[in-house]
Design a protein around this motif. Structure first.
Motif, PDB file in Angstrom:
ATOM      1  N   PHE A 142      73.941 -56.706 -47.500  1.00 30.46           N
ATOM      2  CA  PHE A 142      74.400 -58.005 -47.236  1.00 30.46           C
ATOM      3  C   PHE A 142      74.485 -58.784 -48.578  1.00 30.46           C
ATOM      4  CE2 PHE A 142      72.023 -56.946 -43.483  1.00 30.46           C
ATOM      5  CZ  PHE A 142      72.848 -57.242 -42.568  1.00 30.46           C
ATOM      6  N   ALA A 143      75.606 -59.637 -48.824  1.00 26.56           N
ATOM      7  CA  ALA A 143      75.880 -60.230 -49.950  1.00 26.56           C
ATOM      8  C   ALA A 143      74.568 -61.346 -50.012  1.00 26.56           C
ATOM      9  CB  ALA A 143      77.253 -61.020 -49.974  1.00 26.56           C
ATOM     10  N   GLN A 144      74.212 -61.411 -51.149  1.00 21.78           N
ATOM     11  CA  GLN A 144      73.117 -62.680 -51.618  1.00 21.78           C
ATOM     12  C   GLN A 144      73.946 -64.002 -51.972  1.00 21.78           C
ATOM     13  OE1 GLN A 144      70.598 -61.053 -54.701  1.00 21.78           O
ATOM     14  NE2 GLN A 144      69.493 -59.744 -53.253  1.00 21.78           N
TER      15      GLN A 144
END
Length: 89
Positions: free
Chosen positions: A84-86
């Protein structure tokens, strides 16, 4: 008449404080010894941790797997990895 004994005493006191085996040199050597003792303690603790890691690497398969997963990013063949993109702050 008093100058000769006073000069001798001053000469002796000077070397007692500032000489190669004087009080200042002893103080510096004690500080160096304390630093070396602290570094020795730190090194011994690190050595014990490394011994524990070596033992775990030789005997514990779960530890080896955790190292492989964490450091090398390895996964089993039937696993799926989700990334997941932070969010940027």
């Amino acid at each position: 008449m008093y100058l000769i004994p006073a000069g001798c005493i001053a000469f002796i006191l000077f070397f007692t404080v500032f000489g190669d085996k004087g009080l200042l040199r002893i103080y510096e050597l004690r500080q160096d010894k304390e630093k070396i003792d602290a570094r020795l303690t730190t090194t011994r603790e690190e050595n014990e941790k490394l011994k524990h890691d070596i033992h775990a690497l030789k005997t514990d398969r779960r530890y080896i797997e955790s190292i492989a997963r964490k450091d090398l990013g390895l996964v089993r063949s039937n696993e799926v990895i989700y990334q997941f993109a932070q969010e940027k702050k």
